[in-house]
Design a protein around this motif. Structure first.
Motif, short mmCIF file in Angstrom:
data_model
loop_
_atom_site.label_atom_id
_atom_site.label_comp_id
_atom_site.label_asym_id
_atom_site.label_seq_id
_atom_site.Cartn_x
_atom_site.Cartn_y
_atom_site.Cartn_z
N GLU A 247 15.60 -11.02 13.96
CA GLU A 247 14.28 -11.21 13.37
C GLU A 247 13.98 -12.69 13.13
OE1 GLU A 247 16.54 -9.01 12.36
OE2 GLU A 247 15.51 -7.21 13.14
N GLU A 248 14.98 -13.45 12.71
CA GLU A 248 14.78 -14.87 12.46
C GLU A 248 14.53 -15.63 13.76
OE1 GLU A 248 17.43 -15.70 8.44
OE2 GLU A 248 18.46 -15.52 10.38
N ILE A 249 15.23 -15.27 14.81
CA ILE A 249 15.05 -15.94 16.10
C ILE A 249 13.65 -15.63 16.65
CG2 ILE A 249 15.86 -16.08 18.48
CD1 ILE A 249 18.67 -15.37 17.42
N LEU A 250 13.25 -14.38 16.59
CA LEU A 250 11.92 -14.00 17.09
C LEU A 250 10.82 -14.71 16.31
CD1 LEU A 250 10.05 -12.31 18.84
CD2 LEU A 250 10.33 -10.42 17.22
N GLU A 251 10.96 -14.77 14.99
CA GLU A 251 9.95 -15.44 14.17
C GLU A 251 9.88 -16.94 14.48
OE1 GLU A 251 8.71 -16.05 9.44
OE2 GLU A 251 10.65 -15.17 9.98
N GLU A 252 11.04 -17.57 14.66
CA GLU A 252 11.07 -19.02 14.91
C GLU A 252 10.38 -19.37 16.22
OE1 GLU A 252 12.33 -22.91 13.51
OE2 GLU A 252 12.23 -20.92 12.58
#
Length: 239
Positions: free
Chosen positions: A142-147
């Motif tokens: 989720e953090e990678i997708l958001e970034e």
């Protein structure tokens, strides 16, 4: 009017936009014509690459040519940095249908747009996936997708790989899927020029993912046997 009495580029663009109702924006490195909000998204295979464009040729000349082949969805004309009236000689164009894109290739490839100046037109490479490495291993899916969604235009999803020894960590790389080849290419360009910063770092490794050709339904209907590898030792025929 220009000094020689001919309409300026701004005047020519106003005539075009008044006729078509398409929005037009100028961003660093590119001019964007369209899309109109009432148009449905085009299929992914309806994008063409238009090369060998004269450096002083713009949408007011290109659109009428493209309209002779079908309906235009949008145009991304690549520009020389810090210039608003000098293009790089190529553009990405999305037509509303695959057949219109093919007509563009048939009718406009080697079309003499100016005396001695022939366009080069082909179906755009449809690769919309990038391989990116150098990702901090403590980041979640989720953090990678958001970034990347915040840093790049057109991000649809990511393919995430967990560390098999610690499922709470990633393996330091992922694949990022975009809504178009153009958006993927722009992201790749920014990474390679160290102009894309994620998690306060700009030293990512980036390359095109190798496309995997999906077999058609006619091929799959003939498949009788599947080969499966990397099966665990404790798996039996019944489990």
């Amino acid at each position: 009017m220009a000094a020689n009495g001919t309409p300026t580029l701004a005047e020519r663009m106003k005539i075009l936009i008044d006729r078509t109702g398409f929005p037009h924006d100028i961003h660093p490195g590119q001019r964007r014509y369209g899309p109109r909000p009432d148009l449905p998204d085009p299929p992914k295979d309806a994008e063409i690459f238009v090369g060998k464009i004269p450096k002083d040729c713009f949408e007011d000349e290109l659109v009428p040519l493209l309209e002779g082949c079908g309906d235009v969805y949008d145009i991304r004309l690549m520009m020389v940095p810090h210039e608003t009236e000098v293009n790089k000689g190529f553009a990405f164009v999305r037509m509303t249908t695959r057949s219109a894109a093919l007509d563009c290739v048939t009718k406009l490839d080697k079309y003499e747009i100016r005396p001695g100046k022939e366009l080069g037109v082909c179906i755009s490479e449809s690769n919309c996936r990038l391989f990116l490495a150098g990702i901090p291993k403590d980041k979640t899916r989720e953090e990678i997708l958001e970034e990347f969604s915040n840093a790049c235009n057109g991000v649809l999803d990511i393919v995430f790989y967990a560390d098999p020894k610690d499922l709470n960590r990633n393996r330091g790389f992922c694949f990022v899927d975009f809504d178009s080849h153009g958006n993927a290419a722009n992201c790749r360009k920014r990474v390679l020029s160290s102009r894309l910063t994620v998690w306060n770092k700009s030293n990512l490794v980036c390359d095109w993912a190798i496309p995997q050709e999906e077999p058609g339904s006619d091929v799959m209907s003939k498949v009788k046997t599947l080969f499966v590898k990397h099966i665990a030792d404790n798996v039996t025929q019944h489990r």
